[in-house]
Design an enzyme around this catalytic site. Structure first.
Site, PDB file in Angstrom:
ATOM      1  N   ARG A   3     -30.252 -54.543   8.294  1.00  0.00           N
ATOM      2  CA  ARG A   3     -30.318 -53.164   8.801  1.00  0.00           C
ATOM      3  C   ARG A   3     -31.774 -52.770   9.076  1.00  0.00           C
ATOM      4  NH1 ARG A   3     -28.795 -49.252   4.839  1.00  0.00           N
ATOM      5  NH2 ARG A   3     -29.792 -48.062   6.454  1.00  0.00           N
ATOM      6  N   ARG A  16     -26.096 -43.741   8.047  1.00  0.00           N
ATOM      7  CA  ARG A  16     -26.432 -42.350   7.754  1.00  0.00           C
ATOM      8  C   ARG A  16     -27.201 -41.707   8.934  1.00  0.00           C
ATOM      9  NH1 ARG A  16     -26.029 -37.566   4.848  1.00  0.00           N
ATOM     10  NH2 ARG A  16     -28.028 -36.562   5.087  1.00  0.00           N
ATOM     11  N   ARG A  49     -26.477 -37.579  -0.329  1.00  0.00           N
ATOM     12  CA  ARG A  49     -27.117 -37.270   0.949  1.00  0.00           C
ATOM     13  C   ARG A  49     -26.373 -36.208   1.763  1.00  0.00           C
ATOM     14  NH1 ARG A  49     -29.554 -42.965   3.022  1.00  0.00           N
ATOM     15  NH2 ARG A  49     -31.152 -41.686   3.932  1.00  0.00           N
ATOM     16  N   PRO A  50     -26.407 -34.948   1.300  1.00  0.00           N
ATOM     17  CA  PRO A  50     -25.724 -33.874   2.011  1.00  0.00           C
ATOM     18  C   PRO A  50     -26.392 -33.536   3.351  1.00  0.00           C
ATOM     19  CG  PRO A  50     -27.030 -32.999   0.196  1.00  0.00           C
ATOM     20  CD  PRO A  50     -27.118 -34.490   0.111  1.00  0.00           C
ATOM     21  N   MET A  51     -25.726 -32.679   4.137  1.00  0.00           N
ATOM     22  CA  MET A  51     -26.228 -32.282   5.462  1.00  0.00           C
ATOM     23  C   MET A  51     -26.590 -30.796   5.492  1.00  0.00           C
ATOM     24  SD  MET A  51     -26.166 -34.649   7.836  1.00  0.00           S
ATOM     25  CE  MET A  51     -25.935 -33.772   9.382  1.00  0.00           C
ATOM     26  N   ASP A  52     -26.535 -30.132   4.314  1.00  0.00           N
ATOM     27  CA  ASP A  52     -26.674 -28.665   4.307  1.00  0.00           C
ATOM     28  C   ASP A  52     -27.955 -28.171   4.983  1.00  0.00           C
ATOM     29  OD1 ASP A  52     -27.855 -29.961   2.079  1.00  0.00           O
ATOM     30  OD2 ASP A  52     -28.134 -28.047   1.067  1.00  0.00           O
ATOM     31  N   LEU A  53     -29.068 -28.872   4.792  1.00  0.00           N
ATOM     32  CA  LEU A  53     -30.326 -28.377   5.378  1.00  0.00           C
ATOM     33  C   LEU A  53     -30.330 -28.536   6.894  1.00  0.00           C
ATOM     34  CD1 LEU A  53     -32.807 -29.832   2.733  1.00  0.00           C
ATOM     35  CD2 LEU A  53     -31.872 -27.516   2.868  1.00  0.00           C
ATOM     36  N   LYS A  59     -38.253 -48.745  12.025  1.00  0.00           N
ATOM     37  CA  LYS A  59     -36.834 -48.355  12.063  1.00  0.00           C
ATOM     38  C   LYS A  59     -36.691 -46.839  12.023  1.00  0.00           C
ATOM     39  CE  LYS A  59     -34.104 -48.422   8.181  1.00  0.00           C
ATOM     40  NZ  LYS A  59     -33.420 -47.119   8.066  1.00  0.00           N
ATOM     41  N   ASN A  60     -37.360 -46.211  11.068  1.00  0.00           N
ATOM     42  CA  ASN A  60     -37.139 -44.771  10.891  1.00  0.00           C
ATOM     43  C   ASN A  60     -37.828 -43.921  11.956  1.00  0.00           C
ATOM     44  OD1 ASN A  60     -35.572 -45.373   8.740  1.00  0.00           O
ATOM     45  ND2 ASN A  60     -37.021 -44.691   7.175  1.00  0.00           N
ATOM     46  N   ASP A  67     -38.499 -45.635  -0.216  1.00  0.00           N
ATOM     47  CA  ASP A  67     -38.052 -46.880   0.434  1.00  0.00           C
ATOM     48  C   ASP A  67     -38.847 -48.105  -0.019  1.00  0.00           C
ATOM     49  OD1 ASP A  67     -36.131 -45.466   1.751  1.00  0.00           O
ATOM     50  OD2 ASP A  67     -37.093 -45.502   3.719  1.00  0.00           O
ATOM     51  N   CYS A 124     -23.857 -42.471   0.794  1.00  0.00           N
ATOM     52  CA  CYS A 124     -24.173 -43.874   1.004  1.00  0.00           C
ATOM     53  C   CYS A 124     -24.508 -44.468  -0.345  1.00  0.00           C
ATOM     54  CB  CYS A 124     -25.304 -44.041   2.007  1.00  0.00           C
ATOM     55  SG  CYS A 124     -26.869 -43.594   1.333  1.00  0.00           S
TER      56      CYS A 124
HETATM   57  C1  UD1 Z   1     -34.965 -40.667   5.649  1.00  0.00           C
HETATM   58  C2  UD1 Z   1     -35.106 -42.145   5.900  1.00  0.00           C
HETATM   59  C3  UD1 Z   1     -34.815 -42.946   4.627  1.00  0.00           C
HETATM   60  C4  UD1 Z   1     -35.698 -42.443   3.487  1.00  0.00           C
HETATM   61  C5  UD1 Z   1     -35.584 -40.932   3.338  1.00  0.00           C
HETATM   62  C6  UD1 Z   1     -36.554 -40.355   2.326  1.00  0.00           C
HETATM   63  C7  UD1 Z   1     -34.504 -42.317   8.235  1.00  0.00           C
HETATM   64  C8  UD1 Z   1     -33.541 -42.801   9.247  1.00  0.00           C
HETATM   65  N1  UD1 Z   1     -34.181 -42.538   6.952  1.00  0.00           N
HETATM   66  O1  UD1 Z   1     -33.607 -40.423   5.291  1.00  0.00           O
HETATM   67  O2  UD1 Z   1     -35.095 -44.319   4.876  1.00  0.00           O
HETATM   68  O3  UD1 Z   1     -35.289 -43.046   2.281  1.00  0.00           O
HETATM   69  O4  UD1 Z   1     -35.851 -40.276   4.606  1.00  0.00           O
HETATM   70  O5  UD1 Z   1     -37.859 -40.689   2.656  1.00  0.00           O
HETATM   71  O6  UD1 Z   1     -35.557 -41.800   8.551  1.00  0.00           O
HETATM   72  N2  UD1 Z   1     -31.195 -33.487   1.358  1.00  0.00           N
HETATM   73  C9  UD1 Z   1     -30.418 -32.379   1.070  1.00  0.00           C
HETATM   74  N3  UD1 Z   1     -29.807 -31.738   2.106  1.00  0.00           N
HETATM   75  C10 UD1 Z   1     -29.941 -32.145   3.404  1.00  0.00           C
HETATM   76  C11 UD1 Z   1     -30.729 -33.285   3.680  1.00  0.00           C
HETATM   77  C12 UD1 Z   1     -31.349 -33.935   2.633  1.00  0.00           C
HETATM   78  O7  UD1 Z   1     -30.290 -31.986  -0.081  1.00  0.00           O
HETATM   79  O8  UD1 Z   1     -29.356 -31.517   4.292  1.00  0.00           O
HETATM   80  C13 UD1 Z   1     -31.862 -34.220   0.249  1.00  0.00           C
HETATM   81  C14 UD1 Z   1     -31.335 -35.650   0.091  1.00  0.00           C
HETATM   82  O9  UD1 Z   1     -30.161 -35.683  -0.681  1.00  0.00           O
HETATM   83  C15 UD1 Z   1     -32.502 -36.329  -0.586  1.00  0.00           C
HETATM   84  C16 UD1 Z   1     -33.721 -35.594   0.002  1.00  0.00           C
HETATM   85  O10 UD1 Z   1     -33.223 -34.398   0.586  1.00  0.00           O
HETATM   86  O11 UD1 Z   1     -32.462 -36.093  -1.971  1.00  0.00           O
HETATM   87  C17 UD1 Z   1     -34.462 -36.378   1.059  1.00  0.00           C
HETATM   88  O12 UD1 Z   1     -33.563 -36.802   2.060  1.00  0.00           O
HETATM   89  P1  UD1 Z   1     -34.003 -36.899   3.578  1.00  0.00           P
HETATM   90  O13 UD1 Z   1     -35.484 -36.741   3.681  1.00  0.00           O
HETATM   91  O14 UD1 Z   1     -33.150 -35.979   4.373  1.00  0.00           O
HETATM   92  O15 UD1 Z   1     -33.606 -38.394   3.937  1.00  0.00           O
HETATM   93  P2  UD1 Z   1     -33.032 -38.940   5.307  1.00  0.00           P
HETATM   94  O16 UD1 Z   1     -33.624 -38.200   6.446  1.00  0.00           O
HETATM   95  O17 UD1 Z   1     -31.555 -39.057   5.220  1.00  0.00           O
END
Ligand code: UD1
Length: 417
Positions: free
Chosen positions: A396, A92, A121-125, A22-23, A304, A116
């Site tokens: 899902r 997401r 799960r912010p988008m800042d990065l 999936k991922n 996961d 979620c």
């Molecule tokens: C992906 C996986 C999800 C898995 C997760 C962690 C997919 C589709 N989903 O989710 O199944 O649980 O990796 O292995 O591949 N963060 C920030 N700012 C950002 C982005 C992330 O602070 O802009 C933080 C998140 O809040 C979290 C951490 O980084 O604490 C890891 O998140 P991230 O690796 O981004 O997870 P996803 O890519 O959403």
């Protein structure tokens, strides 16, 4: 409405095959937007999240044709239409169109994907990375607007190795002018799969799987044919299903290295494992022992798999701890496991689990995908009948879960209510 009904106690035995990841497929489908022709993707799992991504691509103008586990995606007529809440909030991973749309069209308007069930799960990065490539970004009224008159390669350091941010930056940077160096990048196998797919499209990316990824921008990408890697989380879930029922199961179509963090814990708990090529056999004759688990970015223990291993440890001999380091709100399965008789106490981001000799069936509710999987596993081992409500969360990320469990001898069915 549907529910899953499990009569627990059967030892799982036999062989099952893992589906595509999936991922891995979600970012690959996003990346198909980077070209304007027909791509063919193989080993695509039949999952609800994949359906949502297909709907999203179709909304943008892609023509998609599915034949069993193969998708043909013609992106010739794609346009960067505004994507509203209805599509962005359903999943997401919809955010994975950010890098591709910006790379191909230089502009996009999307609703914020929002939080979620497992955390904010912010988008800042993601946005900081895209900004570093030269995009102007405006966040207002729940929408992200981005515009760039040509992206330019940059040196980007991620605060944390976010999987999604790494993927979005790789996709946008693959068509930027010049070279991007992405540091503290996520190292998950799905990142390597995305690199391989993008390189198949003509990108020049190296280093995926390490924490420094180098992306040399090219003028344009072309379509290609690509087969997705097997799902390491699905594989891990069936290995735990075998362990929790003290069964003997061979899981096929696995890349053993990808599941090693899970195998290491199962071995430590006393399971016997045999690896032969792309198959892993697990057998457990007695009760497993308590172990301590900490979730970490790959190659650490995957978040996961945290709910599923917790279900297993609720039946292990002794006291285990499970520390969740990735998401701040990923213990929603705990009260549900407690309903089945598990002895779990939460202290901050650590769960302390005193293993019980048995669990006992009850009605429980899946709050999210992996929590749902953990409840099914607990139900397979529990005495009497367990009912799992809200199984749509499980759909899902697991293809034909009940059928695969039935093949292994489980008494599990889904009913409509
Ligand atoms: C992906 C996986 C999800 C898995 C997760 C962690 C997919 C589709 N989903 O989710 O199944 O649980 O990796 O292995 O591949 N963060 C920030 N700012 C950002 C982005 C992330 O602070 O802009 C933080 C998140 O809040 C979290 C951490 O980084 O604490 C890891 O998140 P991230 O690796 O981004 O997870 P996803 O890519 O959403």
């Amino acid at each position: 409405m549907e529910r899953i009904i499990i009569k627990g106690g059967n030892r799982l035995k036999g062989t099952i095959k893992v589906s595509g990841a999936k991922n891995a497929v979600l970012p690959i489908l996003g990346a198909s937007l980077l070209c304007g022709s027909e791509s063919v993707i193989y080993n695509v799992p039949r999952l609800q999240d994949v359906e949502v991504m297909v709907e999203l691509l179709a909304y943008l103008g892609a023509r998609i044709c599915r034949e069993d586990h193969q998708l043909r995606i013609d992106t010739t007529r794609v346009e960067p239409r505004e994507i509203g809440e209805d599509l962005m909030r359903r999943m997401r991973a919809s955010n994975l169109v950010l890098g591709p749309l910006l790379g191909r069209f230089g502009s996009l308007v999307i609703s914020q994907p929002g939080g979620c069930n497992i955390g904010s799960r912010p988008m800042d990065l993601h946005l900081r990375g895209i900004r570093a490539l030269g995009a102007a970004i405006d966040e207002k009224a729940g929408y992200i607007r981005a515009r760039a008159a040509g992206l330019t390669g940059a040196d980007i350091h991620l605060d944390v190795p976010s999987v999604g941010a790494t993927e979005n930056i790789m996709m946008a940077a693959s068509v930027a002018r010049g070279t991007t160096i992405l540091r503290n990048a996520a190292r998950e196998p799905e990142i390597v799969d995305l690199q391989n797919y993008l390189n198949g499209m003509g990108a020049r990316i190296s280093g995926a799987g390490t924490d420094v990824i180098r992306i040399r921008g090219v003028d344009a990408l072309h379509s290609c044919r690509y087969s997705v890697i097997p799902d390491r989380i699905e594989a891990g879930t069936y290995l735990v299903a075998a362990a929790i029922t003290r069964g003997d199961v061979t899981v096929q179509n696995v890349i053993p290295e990808h599941v090693e963090p899970v195998l290491a814990k199962l071995r430590e708990a006393g399971a016997e494992l045999e690896i032969a090529g792309e198959a892993v056999r697990i057998h457990c004759s007695g009760r497993l022992k308590a172990v301590n688990v900490k979730t970490m970015p790959y190659p650490g223990f995957p978040t996961d798999m945290q709910p599923q291993i917790m279900a297993l440890l609720s039946l292990a001999e002794g006291t285990s701890t499970v520390t969740e380091n990735i998401f701040e709100n990923r213990f929603k399965h705990v009260p549900e496991l407690q309903r089945l008789g598990a002895d779990i106490r939460i202290e901050g981001n650590t769960a302390i689990i005193k293993g019980r000799g048995a669990l006992s069936g009850a009605s429980v509710e899946a709050s999210d995908l992996r929590a749902g999987a953990a409840l099914v596993l607990a139900g397979l081992a529990a005495e009497n009948t367990t009912v799992v409500e809200q199984p749509q969360h499980i759909d899902r990320g697991y293809e034909r879960l009940e059928e695969k469990c039935q093949i292994l001898g489980a008494d599990i069915t889904r009913v409509r209510v």
